[in-house]
Design a protein around this motif. Structure first.
Motif, PDB file in Angstrom:
ATOM      1  N   SER A  70      79.105  67.286 -57.667  1.00 49.88           N
ATOM      2  CA  SER A  70      78.358  66.029 -57.567  1.00 49.88           C
ATOM      3  C   SER A  70      78.718  64.687 -56.934  1.00 49.88           C
ATOM      4  O   SER A  70      80.200  64.889 -57.403  1.00 49.88           O
ATOM      5  CB  SER A  70      77.499  65.931 -58.413  1.00 49.88           C
ATOM      6  N   GLU A 104      78.096  61.962 -57.490  1.00 53.35           N
ATOM      7  CA  GLU A 104      78.152  61.097 -59.292  1.00 53.35           C
ATOM      8  C   GLU A 104      79.447  61.558 -60.038  1.00 53.35           C
ATOM      9  O   GLU A 104      79.856  60.205 -60.920  1.00 53.35           O
ATOM     10  CB  GLU A 104      76.879  61.225 -59.766  1.00 53.35           C
ATOM     11  N   ALA A 152      82.864  60.221 -57.538  1.00 49.08           N
ATOM     12  CA  ALA A 152      82.364  58.906 -58.216  1.00 49.08           C
ATOM     13  C   ALA A 152      83.331  57.842 -59.691  1.00 49.08           C
ATOM     14  O   ALA A 152      84.067  57.378 -59.568  1.00 49.08           O
ATOM     15  CB  ALA A 152      81.172  58.330 -57.429  1.00 49.08           C
ATOM     16  N   SER A 153      82.212  58.620 -60.647  1.00 45.79           N
ATOM     17  CA  SER A 153      82.932  58.443 -61.521  1.00 45.79           C
ATOM     18  C   SER A 153      84.141  58.833 -62.330  1.00 45.79           C
ATOM     19  O   SER A 153      85.347  57.941 -62.987  1.00 45.79           O
ATOM     20  CB  SER A 153      81.906  59.728 -62.874  1.00 45.79           C
ATOM     21  N   SER A 158      81.506  53.133 -56.723  1.00 38.99           N
ATOM     22  CA  SER A 158      80.404  53.549 -56.640  1.00 38.99           C
ATOM     23  C   SER A 158      80.262  54.797 -56.091  1.00 38.99           C
ATOM     24  O   SER A 158      80.971  54.689 -55.275  1.00 38.99           O
ATOM     25  CB  SER A 158      79.464  52.587 -56.615  1.00 38.99           C
ATOM     26  N   SER A 159      78.932  55.296 -55.625  1.00 44.39           N
ATOM     27  CA  SER A 159      78.487  56.514 -55.234  1.00 44.39           C
ATOM     28  C   SER A 159      78.627  55.674 -53.516  1.00 44.39           C
ATOM     29  O   SER A 159      78.619  56.506 -52.696  1.00 44.39           O
ATOM     30  CB  SER A 159      77.305  56.990 -55.455  1.00 44.39           C
ATOM     31  N   ARG A 160      77.985  54.446 -54.116  1.00 53.82           N
ATOM     32  CA  ARG A 160      77.675  53.774 -52.571  1.00 53.82           C
ATOM     33  C   ARG A 160      79.260  53.203 -51.754  1.00 53.82           C
ATOM     34  O   ARG A 160      79.394  53.254 -50.729  1.00 53.82           O
ATOM     35  CB  ARG A 160      76.773  52.631 -52.204  1.00 53.82           C
ATOM     36  N   GLU A 163      80.652  56.895 -50.612  1.00 51.97           N
ATOM     37  CA  GLU A 163      80.073  57.219 -48.604  1.00 51.97           C
ATOM     38  C   GLU A 163      80.153  56.521 -47.693  1.00 51.97           C
ATOM     39  O   GLU A 163      80.784  56.942 -47.037  1.00 51.97           O
ATOM     40  CB  GLU A 163      79.069  57.231 -49.339  1.00 51.97           C
ATOM     41  N   LYS A 168      78.716  64.371 -49.830  1.00 54.29           N
ATOM     42  CA  LYS A 168      77.515  65.598 -49.710  1.00 54.29           C
ATOM     43  C   LYS A 168      77.549  66.861 -49.028  1.00 54.29           C
ATOM     44  O   LYS A 168      77.413  68.234 -49.369  1.00 54.29           O
ATOM     45  CB  LYS A 168      76.043  65.286 -50.052  1.00 54.29           C
TER      46      LYS A 168
END
Length: 254
Positions: free
Chosen positions: A167, A169, A172-173, A178-180, A183, A195
Protein backbone atom coordinates in the motif's frame (compact mmCIF):
# COMPACT_ATOMS: atom_id res chain seq x y z
CA UNK A 1 23.80 0.29 -11.72
CA UNK A 2 22.19 1.25 -15.02
CA UNK A 3 19.69 -1.64 -14.93
CA UNK A 4 17.78 0.35 -12.31
CA UNK A 5 17.14 3.03 -14.91
CA UNK A 6 17.33 1.29 -18.28
CA UNK A 7 15.37 -1.80 -19.30
CA UNK A 8 17.02 -2.32 -22.66
CA UNK A 9 18.24 -0.80 -25.91
CA UNK A 10 16.75 -1.59 -29.29
CA UNK A 11 17.60 -0.75 -32.88
CA UNK A 12 15.78 -0.92 -36.18
CA UNK A 13 17.69 -0.68 -39.45
CA UNK A 14 16.23 -1.22 -42.93
CA UNK A 15 17.41 -0.02 -46.35
CA UNK A 16 15.80 0.04 -49.78
CA UNK A 17 12.40 -1.08 -48.55
CA UNK A 18 8.92 -0.71 -49.93
CA UNK A 19 6.23 0.25 -47.42
CA UNK A 20 7.87 -1.24 -44.33
CA UNK A 21 5.49 -1.84 -41.43
CA UNK A 22 6.26 -3.18 -37.97
CA UNK A 23 4.60 -3.31 -34.54
CA UNK A 24 6.63 -3.18 -31.36
CA UNK A 25 5.17 -4.01 -27.94
CA UNK A 26 5.79 -1.43 -25.23
CA UNK A 27 6.86 -2.39 -21.73
CA UNK A 28 4.38 -2.55 -18.85
CA UNK A 29 6.95 -0.99 -16.54
CA UNK A 30 5.57 2.55 -16.86
CA UNK A 31 8.74 3.67 -18.54
CA UNK A 32 9.31 5.62 -21.73
CA UNK A 33 11.23 4.94 -24.92
CA UNK A 34 13.66 7.62 -26.12
CA UNK A 35 14.17 7.06 -29.85
CA UNK A 36 16.94 8.60 -31.94
CA UNK A 37 16.15 8.82 -35.64
CA UNK A 38 19.44 8.48 -37.51
CA UNK A 39 18.00 8.39 -41.04
CA UNK A 40 14.84 9.27 -43.00
CA UNK A 41 11.44 10.27 -41.55
CA UNK A 42 9.19 7.53 -40.20
CA UNK A 43 5.49 7.35 -39.46
CA UNK A 44 4.75 6.36 -35.89
CA UNK A 45 1.42 5.44 -34.36
CA UNK A 46 0.81 4.75 -30.67
CA UNK A 47 -1.86 2.13 -29.97
CA UNK A 48 -4.93 3.03 -32.05
CA UNK A 49 -4.04 6.68 -32.57
CA UNK A 50 -3.43 7.99 -36.09
CA UNK A 51 0.26 7.87 -37.09
CA UNK A 52 2.35 11.03 -37.33
CA UNK A 53 5.44 11.61 -39.47
CA UNK A 54 8.58 12.20 -37.43
CA UNK A 55 11.93 13.11 -38.93
CA UNK A 56 13.78 13.84 -35.69
CA UNK A 57 14.45 12.22 -32.32
CA UNK A 58 11.37 11.52 -30.22
CA UNK A 59 9.96 10.03 -27.04
CA UNK A 60 7.24 7.38 -26.84
CA UNK A 61 4.93 8.21 -23.96
CA UNK A 62 4.51 5.92 -20.98
CA UNK A 63 1.75 3.33 -20.67
CA UNK A 64 1.33 2.90 -24.40
CA UNK A 65 0.75 -0.71 -25.47
CA UNK A 66 2.38 -0.73 -28.88
CA UNK A 67 4.33 1.35 -31.40
CA UNK A 68 3.47 0.99 -35.08
CA UNK A 69 6.25 2.07 -37.46
CA UNK A 70 5.65 2.67 -41.15
CA UNK A 71 8.06 3.97 -43.80
CA UNK A 72 8.78 3.76 -47.51
CA UNK A 73 12.35 5.02 -47.04
CA UNK A 74 15.44 3.90 -45.15
CA UNK A 75 15.05 3.38 -41.40
CA UNK A 76 17.73 3.71 -38.75
CA UNK A 77 16.47 3.99 -35.19
CA UNK A 78 18.35 3.65 -31.91
CA UNK A 79 16.20 3.59 -28.78
CA UNK A 80 16.62 3.53 -25.02
CA UNK A 81 13.79 1.94 -23.03
CA UNK A 82 13.74 3.32 -19.50
CA UNK A 83 12.33 1.82 -16.34
CA UNK A 84 9.58 3.67 -14.50
CA UNK A 85 12.10 5.77 -12.57
CA UNK A 86 14.73 5.98 -15.29
CA UNK A 87 13.92 9.25 -17.04
CA UNK A 88 14.01 11.62 -14.10
CA UNK A 89 17.75 12.43 -14.38
CA UNK A 90 16.97 14.19 -17.65
CA UNK A 91 14.15 16.56 -16.89
CA UNK A 92 11.49 17.47 -14.34
CA UNK A 93 8.45 17.52 -16.63
CA UNK A 94 5.99 14.87 -15.39
CA UNK A 95 6.16 11.92 -17.83
CA UNK A 96 2.40 11.60 -17.47
CA UNK A 97 2.19 14.58 -19.81
CA UNK A 98 3.74 12.34 -22.47
CA UNK A 99 1.48 9.34 -22.00
CA UNK A 100 0.27 7.48 -25.07
CA UNK A 101 1.79 9.60 -27.82
CA UNK A 102 5.06 10.57 -29.53
CA UNK A 103 6.72 13.91 -28.96
CA UNK A 104 9.91 15.21 -30.56
CA UNK A 105 12.77 15.70 -28.12
CA UNK A 106 13.46 19.23 -29.35
CA UNK A 107 10.00 20.24 -28.13
CA UNK A 108 11.11 19.40 -24.57
CA UNK A 109 13.48 22.24 -23.89
CA UNK A 110 15.18 20.57 -20.93
CA UNK A 111 16.11 17.51 -22.99
CA UNK A 112 16.99 19.52 -26.06
CA UNK A 113 19.28 21.79 -24.10
CA UNK A 114 21.35 18.95 -22.67
CA UNK A 115 23.05 18.10 -25.94
CA UNK A 116 22.15 14.42 -25.80
CA UNK A 117 20.86 14.19 -29.42
CA UNK A 118 24.10 15.79 -30.65
CA UNK A 119 26.17 13.22 -28.75
CA UNK A 120 24.21 10.31 -30.20
CA UNK A 121 24.25 11.57 -33.78
CA UNK A 122 28.01 12.14 -33.62
CA UNK A 123 28.65 8.57 -32.48
CA UNK A 124 29.53 5.78 -34.88
CA UNK A 125 26.37 4.03 -36.14
CA UNK A 126 27.19 0.67 -34.54
CA UNK A 127 24.97 -0.37 -31.59
CA UNK A 128 28.03 -0.63 -29.33
CA UNK A 129 29.13 2.93 -30.06
CA UNK A 130 25.63 4.34 -29.69
CA UNK A 131 25.14 2.60 -26.35
CA UNK A 132 28.54 3.74 -25.10
CA UNK A 133 27.79 7.33 -26.09
CA UNK A 134 24.46 7.28 -24.31
CA UNK A 135 25.77 5.66 -21.14
CA UNK A 136 28.66 8.10 -20.84
CA UNK A 137 26.17 10.95 -21.07
CA UNK A 138 23.80 9.30 -18.60
CA UNK A 139 26.43 8.54 -15.97
CA UNK A 140 27.67 12.13 -16.04
CA UNK A 141 24.22 13.29 -14.99
CA UNK A 142 22.90 10.57 -12.71
CA UNK A 143 24.93 11.33 -9.56
CA UNK A 144 23.67 14.89 -9.25
CA UNK A 145 20.04 13.96 -9.77
CA UNK A 146 19.90 10.86 -7.58
CA UNK A 147 20.12 12.85 -4.37
CA UNK A 148 16.95 14.76 -5.30
CA UNK A 149 14.83 11.63 -5.74
CA UNK A 150 16.23 9.06 -3.37
CA UNK A 151 12.84 8.39 -1.74
CA UNK A 152 11.26 7.78 -5.13
CA UNK A 153 13.97 5.27 -6.02
CA UNK A 154 13.55 3.46 -2.72
CA UNK A 155 9.78 3.37 -3.12
CA UNK A 156 9.94 1.99 -6.66
CA UNK A 157 12.37 -0.71 -5.54
CA UNK A 158 9.98 -1.66 -2.73
CA UNK A 159 7.06 -1.82 -5.13
CA UNK A 160 9.10 -3.98 -7.48
CA UNK A 161 10.24 -6.35 -4.72
CA UNK A 162 6.64 -6.76 -3.51
CA UNK A 163 5.32 -7.29 -7.06
CA UNK A 164 2.99 -4.34 -6.51
CA UNK A 165 1.38 -5.84 -3.41
CA UNK A 166 2.09 -2.99 -1.03
CA UNK A 167 0.00 0.00 0.00
CA UNK A 168 0.97 3.63 -0.43
CA UNK A 169 0.66 4.03 3.32
CA UNK A 170 3.16 1.22 3.94
CA UNK A 171 5.58 2.75 1.43
CA UNK A 172 5.36 6.17 3.04
CA UNK A 173 5.73 4.72 6.54
CA UNK A 174 8.86 2.78 5.55
CA UNK A 175 10.39 5.98 4.16
CA UNK A 176 9.21 8.03 7.14
CA UNK A 177 7.40 10.55 4.97
CA UNK A 178 3.73 11.34 4.44
CA UNK A 179 1.66 9.58 1.77
CA UNK A 180 0.84 12.96 0.26
CA UNK A 181 4.52 13.88 -0.02
CA UNK A 182 5.33 10.52 -1.62
CA UNK A 183 2.51 10.89 -4.16
CA UNK A 184 3.67 14.40 -5.05
CA UNK A 185 7.24 13.19 -5.60
CA UNK A 186 6.01 10.34 -7.79
CA UNK A 187 4.06 12.75 -9.97
CA UNK A 188 7.10 15.02 -10.26
CA UNK A 189 9.61 12.30 -11.05
CA UNK A 190 7.65 9.44 -12.63
CA UNK A 191 4.41 11.05 -13.73
CA UNK A 192 2.01 8.56 -12.16
CA UNK A 193 1.01 8.02 -8.51
CA UNK A 194 2.51 5.11 -6.55
CA UNK A 195 -0.82 3.29 -6.52
CA UNK A 196 -0.84 3.20 -10.33
CA UNK A 197 2.71 1.88 -10.39
CA UNK A 198 1.66 -0.87 -7.96
CA UNK A 199 -1.07 -1.87 -10.42
CA UNK A 200 1.46 -2.01 -13.24
CA UNK A 201 3.95 -4.17 -11.36
CA UNK A 202 1.18 -6.47 -10.18
CA UNK A 203 -0.07 -7.21 -13.70
CA UNK A 204 3.50 -7.38 -14.96
CA UNK A 205 4.22 -10.11 -12.43
CA UNK A 206 1.14 -12.00 -13.61
CA UNK A 207 2.30 -11.79 -17.23
CA UNK A 208 5.78 -13.00 -16.33
CA UNK A 209 4.30 -16.13 -14.72
CA UNK A 210 1.42 -16.64 -17.13
CA UNK A 211 1.60 -20.14 -18.60
CA UNK A 212 -0.20 -21.43 -21.65
CA UNK A 213 -1.79 -24.16 -19.54
CA UNK A 214 -3.13 -21.72 -16.96
CA UNK A 215 -6.86 -21.11 -17.11
CA UNK A 216 -7.85 -21.03 -13.42
CA UNK A 217 -8.29 -17.28 -13.31
CA UNK A 218 -9.85 -17.38 -9.85
CA UNK A 219 -6.68 -18.86 -8.35
CA UNK A 220 -4.48 -16.47 -10.32
CA UNK A 221 -6.55 -13.52 -9.12
CA UNK A 222 -6.31 -14.54 -5.47
CA UNK A 223 -2.58 -15.33 -5.61
CA UNK A 224 -1.87 -12.00 -7.27
CA UNK A 225 -3.77 -9.93 -4.71
CA UNK A 226 -6.88 -9.07 -6.75
CA UNK A 227 -10.26 -8.83 -5.06
CA UNK A 228 -11.88 -11.44 -7.27
CA UNK A 229 -11.87 -12.88 -10.80
CA UNK A 230 -13.78 -9.91 -12.21
CA UNK A 231 -11.25 -7.46 -10.79
CA UNK A 232 -8.38 -9.50 -12.22
CA UNK A 233 -9.93 -9.69 -15.70
CA UNK A 234 -10.68 -5.96 -15.70
CA UNK A 235 -7.08 -5.09 -14.78
CA UNK A 236 -5.67 -7.59 -17.27
CA UNK A 237 -7.71 -6.14 -20.11
CA UNK A 238 -6.93 -2.56 -19.07
CA UNK A 239 -3.18 -3.07 -19.37
CA UNK A 240 -2.92 -5.58 -22.19
CA UNK A 241 -5.96 -4.77 -24.30
CA UNK A 242 -7.07 -8.43 -24.15
CA UNK A 243 -9.00 -10.70 -21.83
CA UNK A 244 -6.88 -13.44 -20.20
CA UNK A 245 -8.57 -16.10 -22.35
CA UNK A 246 -7.83 -14.32 -25.65
CA UNK A 247 -4.29 -13.60 -24.47
CA UNK A 248 -3.69 -17.31 -23.82
CA UNK A 249 -5.08 -18.27 -27.23
CA UNK A 250 -2.69 -15.86 -28.89
CA UNK A 251 0.25 -17.32 -26.95
CA UNK A 252 -0.72 -20.82 -28.06
CA UNK A 253 -0.65 -19.73 -31.70
CA UNK A 254 3.07 -18.84 -31.51
Amino acid sequence: MLKTYIQCYWTLNCCNIDNFEEDYPISLDAGLDMVFNLSDPVKCGIDDFSPVTIDKDFIIGSLARSLHINSSEAISLFAVRFTSEGLYPFFSMPPADLSNFCVEIEELWELNGLGLPTSIHKAKPSPESLIQSFEEFFLNRIKEFRKHSLNVEKAVNMIRSHNGLISVEALASSLQISSRHLERKFMERIGIPPKQLCRIFRIKNVLNDFKISQCDFVSIAMQSGYFDQSHFIHEFKYFTGYSPGIYLKQKKSF
